[in-house]
Scaffold this active site. Structure first.
Site, PDB file in Angstrom:
ATOM      1  N   SER A  93       0.573  -1.341   0.094  1.00 48.92           N
ATOM      2  CA  SER A  93      -0.142  -0.026  -0.065  1.00 48.92           C
ATOM      3  C   SER A  93       0.811   1.100   0.094  1.00 48.92           C
ATOM      4  CB  SER A  93      -0.899  -0.048   1.065  1.00 48.92           C
ATOM      5  OG  SER A  93      -2.237   0.945   1.096  1.00 48.92           O
ATOM      6  N   ASP A 130      -8.843  -4.879  -6.102  1.00 51.84           N
ATOM      7  CA  ASP A 130      -8.128  -4.019  -4.863  1.00 51.84           C
ATOM      8  C   ASP A 130      -9.074  -2.827  -4.627  1.00 51.84           C
ATOM      9  OD1 ASP A 130      -6.753  -2.521  -3.094  1.00 51.84           O
ATOM     10  OD2 ASP A 130      -4.932  -3.578  -3.659  1.00 51.84           O
ATOM     11  N   HIS A 161      -7.192  -6.086  -0.689  1.00 57.39           N
ATOM     12  CA  HIS A 161      -6.212  -5.163  -0.648  1.00 57.39           C
ATOM     13  C   HIS A 161      -4.902  -6.043  -0.790  1.00 57.39           C
ATOM     14  CE1 HIS A 161      -3.868  -1.559  -0.489  1.00 57.39           C
ATOM     15  NE2 HIS A 161      -3.509  -1.662   0.617  1.00 57.39           N
TER      16      HIS A 161
END
Length: 535
Positions: A247, A474, A504
């Protein structure tokens, strides 16, 4: 009530996308203030700053058994050993507060590691950043320890609390009671009184951060975190940086590659932030991403027929039921946990939390079903998992650090009028999350530190190949970001692969193809063909 460590860790990996919808950027300091680290000269300056702090590169770390995570890290018990008995060890590393003055004041970064299984085959230290920004790597890595255990065939697994996070000079803002009130504030104002209260709340939070952590705020941005990574590489004794970013950690990895291309070793970026988008574009992308995840959840519900607890025979009807619940909560909150109530804003946060992973879709289904019946406990618990609220009512510093890092990075500041002008576009992107993410554009309004840039430079000519993994489902970092990152890193550097899945990130999905490909690169140096697809 707290959710599982796995959900907490998954939530941490992308918290910014839910409550502070800003693409994390980067920050540097010149005469005590932030400047934009976007050009090749900055990369040279960064390398010079790193070398000029060489006396810190020779420091020796003292590793000790890890204590229980501090309240600022999220609390809980001391990490248990890995299945083979390998213990987690913790230490602190000194870094300059201001890299422009490397001989000046220092701060300490908290580190954690689990040693490689076979010292004779050890490649080096694989450093993890789990995103946020604001996630405590010291608390998160043990939660995922078994998922990455195969990588200990060649590496010490290492993570850290980035500057401003957890035990690393953690940013402090408001009290627990103030934060409770803040998260109950209407985050989707629709009249002048609500707008005024919303703006006042943002400015009050910024002033509290300045009062309690003003000295650190100019120095918590991503460029300094990248410099810390390079110092960490040296202190750990590695010639190259071996890195796994998730991320926001992918943007940190991209910024590192730009600043120190010659020091890039085997690196993996998973759940990729698009480095080419400004704040509005990024937030719109996230609105579409969360809406896509909600669409997929609703489709799954319909396909299961009577087994799904939520009403509706079509995806649209399932989502209309959720929207109806949110509309009712705006007018009338329902009982949640203890004396706390579930408001509309907290419900949206809880719904988003459960969309991070397909494994938590059952929690979303149960939470919405129970809230329809007047019990908001589960959705409130899911919201708490993202907001960093512990069972005893204490908040970790994740959201304070998240705001501080994002606002040091992003130079964009929005007014209420500018935000309202974007509402229709955001509502088109997501009927459920649009308003929420649009008003999130104002998160840095009134922030006491100027931001560094609109988008970061992650170009890294001459760097070793960087494996960039995009997940088609995602919600937090939409799939298109992977190609954008690979292209921005440059030809021969960014190597994109695709995971056709939900949730995710990709590696922690447990997909055998993804894990085999990543392991082949990190452990054996086998760079996969660009365009590799795992299903």
């Amino acid at each position: 009530m707290r959710t599982s460590p796995a959900l907490r860790a998954a939530a941490l990996a992308a918290t910014a996308t839910v409550l502070l919808p800003l693409t994390a950027c980067s920050e540097s300091s010149d005469k005590g203030g932030p400047v934009g680290p976007q050009s090749s000269p900055l990369a040279a300056n960064a390398a010079e700053a790193s070398s000029s702090s060489g006396y810190l590169a020779s420091q020796k770390l003292t590793w000790k058994p890890c204590p229980a995570p501090s309240p600022e890290q999220g609390g809980g018990k001391a990490p248990a050993p890995l299945p083979d008995g390998t213990p987690w060890e913790c230490s602190f590393m000194k870094v300059p507060l201001d890299y422009a003055n490397p001989g000046g004041e220092t701060i300490e970064l908290a580190l954690i590691r689990a040693r490689a299984k076979n010292p004779d085959k050890r490649i080096g230290s694989l450093i993890f950043n789990f995103g946020g920004p604001g996630a405590s790597g010291v608390a998160t890595l043990p939660a995922f320890g078994t998922d990455y255990d195969k990588l200990r065939a060649g590496y010490d697994l290492v993570s850290f609390d980035p500057r401003g996070v957890g035990r690393s000079a953690g940013v402090e803002c408001e009290t627990d009671r103030q934060l409770d009130a803040r998260y109950e504030t209407d985050a989707t104002p629709d009249n002048s009184a609500e707008v005024n209260a919303f703006v006042k709340d943002i400015k009050t939070f910024a002033l509290a951060c300045k009062k309690n952590s003003g000295k650190e705020l100019p120095y918590v941005g991503t460029t300094n975190a990248a410099r810390d990574l390079d110092l960490m590489r040296q202190v750990l004794g590695d010639k190259k940086l071996y890195y796994f970013g998730i991320s926001y950690g992918t943007e940190l990895g991209g910024v590192y590659a730009n600043l120190f291309p010659k020091n890039v070793g085997r690196s993996v970026l998973d759940g990729v932030v698009n480095p080419t988008l400004d704040t509005v574009q990024s937030s719109l992308g996230q609105a579409r991403g969360f809406q896509l995840a909600l669409d997929n959840f609703a489709k799954d519900c319909v396909n299961r027929g009577a087994a799904c607890k939520l009403p509706g025979s079509t995806e649209q009807e399932v989502e209309q039921g959720i929207s109806g619940l949110l509309t009712r909560l705006e007018k009338t909150p329902i009982p949640g946990l203890g004396t706390r109530q579930l408001t509309q804003s907290l419900a949206i946060t809880g719904i988003a939390a459960a969309l991070y992973s397909k494994e938590t879709w059952p929690l979303l289904e149960q939470g919405v079903d129970e809230a329809d019946g007047g019990n908001g406990a589960l959705l409130l618990a899911l919201a708490d998992s993202l907001n960093g609220r512990q069972a005893d009512g204490h908040y970790d510093n994740l959201m304070a650090a998240n705001t501080a890092i994002n606002c040091a990075d992003s130079k964009e500041r929005f007014t209420a009028d500018q935000t309202m002008a974007k509402l229709s576009e955001f509502r088109s992107a997501s009927p459920v999350f649009g308003d929420y993410l649009a008003w999130g554009l104002m998160a840095c309004t009134g922030w006491p530190v100027a931001g560094a840039w609109e988008t970061p430079d992650v170009s890294a000519p001459g760097a070793a190949p960087v494996l960039v993994i995009g997940n088609t489902g995602d919600p937090a970092t939409p799939y298109a970001g992977a190609k954008a990152m690979a292209d921005a890193l440059g030809k021969g550097v960014g190597v994109q692969m695709t995971y056709e899945g939900q949730g995710h990130g990709a590696y922690n999905s447990g997909n055998a193809c993804v894990q085999k490909t990543v392991g082949g690169y990190l452990l054996d140096g086998k760079v996969p063909a660009a365009g590799t697809v795992c299903k």
